[in-house]
Scaffold this motif. Structure first.
Motif, PDB file in Angstrom:
ATOM      1  N   GLU A  62       0.752  -1.262  -0.089  1.00 15.61           N
ATOM      2  CA  GLU A  62      -0.135   0.043  -0.115  1.00 15.61           C
ATOM      3  C   GLU A  62       0.808   1.454  -0.011  1.00 15.61           C
ATOM      4  O   GLU A  62       0.354   2.315  -0.638  1.00 15.61           O
ATOM      5  CB  GLU A  62      -0.845   0.046   1.275  1.00 15.61           C
ATOM      6  CG  GLU A  62      -1.662  -1.211   1.432  1.00 15.61           C
ATOM      7  CD  GLU A  62      -1.268  -2.107   2.570  1.00 15.61           C
ATOM      8  OE1 GLU A  62      -1.925  -2.336   3.291  1.00 15.61           O
ATOM      9  OE2 GLU A  62      -0.124  -2.744   2.207  1.00 15.61           O
ATOM     10  N   THR A 100       1.667   3.141   2.559  1.00 12.98           N
ATOM     11  CA  THR A 100       0.923   4.142   3.469  1.00 12.98           C
ATOM     12  C   THR A 100       1.293   3.977   4.851  1.00 12.98           C
ATOM     13  O   THR A 100       1.701   3.169   5.296  1.00 12.98           O
ATOM     14  CB  THR A 100      -0.549   4.052   3.288  1.00 12.98           C
ATOM     15  OG1 THR A 100      -0.981   2.656   3.743  1.00 12.98           O
ATOM     16  CG2 THR A 100      -1.067   4.172   1.793  1.00 12.98           C
ATOM     17  N   TYR A 126       1.346   9.223   1.388  1.00 16.11           N
ATOM     18  CA  TYR A 126       1.238   8.219   2.348  1.00 16.11           C
ATOM     19  C   TYR A 126       0.059   8.153   3.271  1.00 16.11           C
ATOM     20  O   TYR A 126      -0.252   7.149   4.015  1.00 16.11           O
ATOM     21  CB  TYR A 126       2.313   8.362   3.331  1.00 16.11           C
ATOM     22  CG  TYR A 126       3.760   8.351   2.549  1.00 16.11           C
ATOM     23  CD1 TYR A 126       4.096   7.583   1.446  1.00 16.11           C
ATOM     24  CD2 TYR A 126       5.050   9.045   3.357  1.00 16.11           C
ATOM     25  CE1 TYR A 126       5.385   7.465   1.025  1.00 16.11           C
ATOM     26  CE2 TYR A 126       6.294   9.128   2.628  1.00 16.11           C
ATOM     27  CZ  TYR A 126       6.307   8.251   1.539  1.00 16.11           C
ATOM     28  OH  TYR A 126       7.640   8.157   1.033  1.00 16.11           O
ATOM     29  N   GLY A 127      -0.785   9.231   3.097  1.00 19.14           N
ATOM     30  CA  GLY A 127      -2.097   9.284   4.028  1.00 19.14           C
ATOM     31  C   GLY A 127      -2.316  10.641   4.556  1.00 19.14           C
ATOM     32  O   GLY A 127      -1.519  11.524   4.317  1.00 19.14           O
TER      33      GLY A 127
END
Length: 247
Positions: A124, A126, A173-174
């Motif tokens: 992902e 993240t 990354y979020g």
């Protein structure tokens, strides 16, 4: 007036947001909101500009407009949902509900540090991806994770060493609350979290400081990665000292 943090957008307890911006080389500064709405900022004569916007709040997108022409992100932006050249987002720093109140850290001699790159540590790439994999590290005997630099950088893939917005954890990354949740999860797993930070230079793309605050830099010495930061300037020192406290 003394502020908790003199830079950036401060959500006020009574509602609204105070925007503060240091632009000693600008003649005029406006806060630019979506829909091309401009709010003039008041100069105090020492390079600082300020504006309180009652309509703004957490989630408000904004930029600063320099001398009626150039739109720039907030150098103390806490989040850049559309990368380094896009608008900054007002973040309420105390909105996140922490669950790590019992965490008191661990002694240095317990430290077994695993340095990781958020973008490549999981498929992902993240903050929440890292949080899900903490058990694997703990089973290895790791007691601390060190995150490679998170300060917002241009583009989607980067080692992080040419960040340009040191207060904004990179959006690829979020969101900031995802990073807080990662720290929370690490503390729940009895793991320390360290951050790798870059206070030596700014990256080449997305750094607008030379245009409105050339005082940030000095020609007295150079770095191999770009102009040297002038730490003899008290405002510049404050910018980075506040950054340490902020993280």
């Amino acid at each position: 007036a003394a502020h908790a943090m003199p830079f950036g957008a401060e959500v006020l307890p009574q509602g609204g947001v105070r925007f503060r911006f240091w632009a000693p080389a600008a003649k005029r500064v406006d806060v630019a909101f979506p829909g091309n709405r401009m709010a003039p900022m008041k100069p105090d004569g020492s390079g600082w500009y300020e504006h309180v916007e009652i309509q703004a709040g957490p989630g408000t997108l904004y930029q600063y407009r320099i001398d009626g022409e150039l739109l720039v992100p907030d150098p103390a932006s806490r989040f850049q949902p559309r990368d380094v050249d896009g608008p900054s987002e007002v973040i309420a720093p105390r909105a996140y509900k922490w669950s790590d109140h019992a965490w008191n850290g661990r002694p240095w001699n317990d430290a077994v540090i695993y340095e990781l790159h958020v973008g490549t540590f999981t498929p992902e790439g993240t903050y929440s991806g890292v949080a899900k994999k903490l058990g694997v590290l703990r089973d290895l005997g790791i007691t601390a994770i060190e995150l490679m630099p998170l300060a917002d950088f241009a583009g989607k893939r980067n080692w992080g060493y040419d960040g340009v917005l040191p207060y904004a954890p990179d959006s690829v990354y979020g969101r900031p609350e995802d990073l807080k949740a990662l720290v929370d999860a690490a503390h729940a797993a009895n793991m320390m979290v360290f951050l790798d930070v870059v206070y030596n230079h700014f990256g080449p793309k997305g750094n607008y400081l030379p245009r409105y605050a050339p005082q940030f830099f000095t020609d007295r010495y150079r770095t191999p990665w770009g102009p040297a930061i002038d730490y003899t300037n008290p405002v510049v020192r404050e910018f980075f000292l506040h950054n340490v406290r902020y993280w």
